[in-house]
Design a protein around this motif. Sequence first.
Motif, short mmCIF file in Angstrom:
data_model
loop_
_atom_site.label_atom_id
_atom_site.label_comp_id
_atom_site.label_asym_id
_atom_site.label_seq_id
_atom_site.Cartn_x
_atom_site.Cartn_y
_atom_site.Cartn_z
N THR A 73 -1.09 -26.19 0.41
CA THR A 73 -1.21 -26.00 -1.04
C THR A 73 -2.67 -26.17 -1.48
O THR A 73 -3.20 -25.34 -2.23
CB THR A 73 -0.30 -27.00 -1.79
OG1 THR A 73 1.04 -26.89 -1.28
CG2 THR A 73 -0.29 -26.73 -3.28
N LEU A 133 0.97 -27.25 -10.70
CA LEU A 133 1.38 -26.79 -9.37
C LEU A 133 1.92 -27.95 -8.55
O LEU A 133 1.15 -28.81 -8.10
CB LEU A 133 0.18 -26.16 -8.64
CG LEU A 133 0.44 -25.64 -7.23
CD1 LEU A 133 1.44 -24.50 -7.23
CD2 LEU A 133 -0.87 -25.20 -6.59
N LEU A 163 4.43 -26.51 -2.77
CA LEU A 163 4.50 -25.05 -2.77
C LEU A 163 3.43 -24.49 -1.83
O LEU A 163 2.42 -23.93 -2.26
CB LEU A 163 4.31 -24.50 -4.19
CG LEU A 163 5.62 -24.26 -4.94
CD1 LEU A 163 6.20 -25.56 -5.47
CD2 LEU A 163 5.44 -23.25 -6.04
N VAL A 195 2.06 -20.50 -1.90
CA VAL A 195 1.49 -19.83 -3.07
C VAL A 195 0.13 -19.25 -2.71
O VAL A 195 -0.64 -19.83 -1.94
CB VAL A 195 1.41 -20.80 -4.27
CG1 VAL A 195 0.34 -21.87 -4.06
CG2 VAL A 195 1.18 -20.04 -5.57
N LYS A 196 -0.16 -18.06 -3.24
CA LYS A 196 -1.41 -17.37 -2.89
C LYS A 196 -2.53 -17.69 -3.90
O LYS A 196 -2.27 -17.81 -5.09
CB LYS A 196 -1.17 -15.86 -2.89
CG LYS A 196 -0.23 -15.39 -1.80
CD LYS A 196 -0.02 -13.90 -1.90
CE LYS A 196 0.93 -13.41 -0.82
NZ LYS A 196 1.20 -11.96 -0.96
N THR A 245 -2.60 -15.47 -6.92
CA THR A 245 -1.61 -15.78 -7.96
C THR A 245 -2.17 -16.83 -8.91
O THR A 245 -2.02 -16.72 -10.14
CB THR A 245 -0.30 -16.26 -7.33
OG1 THR A 245 0.21 -15.22 -6.50
CG2 THR A 245 0.73 -16.63 -8.38
N TYR A 269 8.74 -13.88 -9.53
CA TYR A 269 8.82 -13.01 -8.36
C TYR A 269 10.23 -12.45 -8.31
O TYR A 269 11.20 -13.22 -8.26
CB TYR A 269 8.48 -13.79 -7.09
CG TYR A 269 8.63 -12.99 -5.83
CD1 TYR A 269 7.71 -11.99 -5.51
CD2 TYR A 269 9.68 -13.22 -4.94
CE1 TYR A 269 7.83 -11.25 -4.35
CE2 TYR A 269 9.81 -12.50 -3.77
CZ TYR A 269 8.88 -11.50 -3.48
OH TYR A 269 9.02 -10.77 -2.32
N HIS A 295 6.23 -21.38 -9.96
CA HIS A 295 5.02 -22.14 -10.28
C HIS A 295 3.81 -21.47 -9.64
O HIS A 295 3.98 -20.74 -8.68
CB HIS A 295 5.15 -23.57 -9.73
CG HIS A 295 6.03 -24.45 -10.54
ND1 HIS A 295 7.39 -24.55 -10.33
CD2 HIS A 295 5.75 -25.28 -11.57
CE1 HIS A 295 7.90 -25.40 -11.19
NE2 HIS A 295 6.92 -25.86 -11.96
N ASP A 345 4.33 -12.41 -5.04
CA ASP A 345 4.07 -13.63 -4.29
C ASP A 345 5.34 -14.49 -4.27
O ASP A 345 5.62 -15.21 -5.22
CB ASP A 345 2.91 -14.40 -4.94
CG ASP A 345 2.56 -15.68 -4.22
OD1 ASP A 345 3.16 -15.97 -3.16
OD2 ASP A 345 1.68 -16.42 -4.73
N GLY A 392 5.71 -17.02 -2.73
CA GLY A 392 5.29 -18.41 -2.64
C GLY A 392 5.42 -19.18 -3.94
O GLY A 392 5.43 -20.41 -3.94
N VAL A 393 5.57 -18.48 -5.08
CA VAL A 393 5.75 -19.18 -6.36
C VAL A 393 7.11 -19.86 -6.43
O VAL A 393 7.34 -20.69 -7.30
CB VAL A 393 5.56 -18.25 -7.58
CG1 VAL A 393 4.16 -17.64 -7.57
CG2 VAL A 393 6.63 -17.18 -7.68
#
Length: 195
Positions: A44, A85, A89, A92-93, A96, A115, A121, A158, A160-161
């Motif tokens: 993260t 955040l 997570l 997450v990119k 993003t 997404y 997040h 993404d 990853g959110v």
Amino acid sequence: MPPVPPLPVVLVLASGRGERFVASGGAGSKLQALLAGKPVLQWTLDAVRASGLPFHVEDAGHPGMGDSIAAAVRATRGAPGWLVLPGDLPLVKPATLRQVAQALAEGAEVVVPSYRGERGHPVGFSAACGEALVALTGPKGAAAVVKAHRVTELPVQDEGVQVDIDTVDALADAERRLRAGAAEDGRTGSPPPRG
């Protein structure tokens, strides 16, 4: 050349107890659990650093997510906004994070990335939300602040959110996603690029 506006601060919440993770069979903190050989929290933080945004890690013990958010906002008073955040997570990119920050810069009060129609997040808050954020307490995070403001939903590419590490199964799923991304990139031994 006009001055560059100050950037919102990413608030990395890292003070949760991770009780669900332990109850699912995990040993110790979920944030220190290894994901592809690296602690979840490190993934993260690497994404946050790669985003180029300023950040604050809130890792003091707090009774609930609301208390963590309030403490983090107090520690960064004067910021033009915040991206909340959770530290769990790891996928997450960085791009993003920059997209959410850009939406705040364009005048959004609250920004929620989504997404495939599902919200995730980091949630972005403008400076106008500051007083409400510092007043938060308890386990529900900033849900009341989101409800009280105009929300901009931001579709992102993404997943990853939404990928948080609450259980041992979720950790294994994140590892599978990393491997699948690496295979799609043609680099079977390493994770995909995060931008």
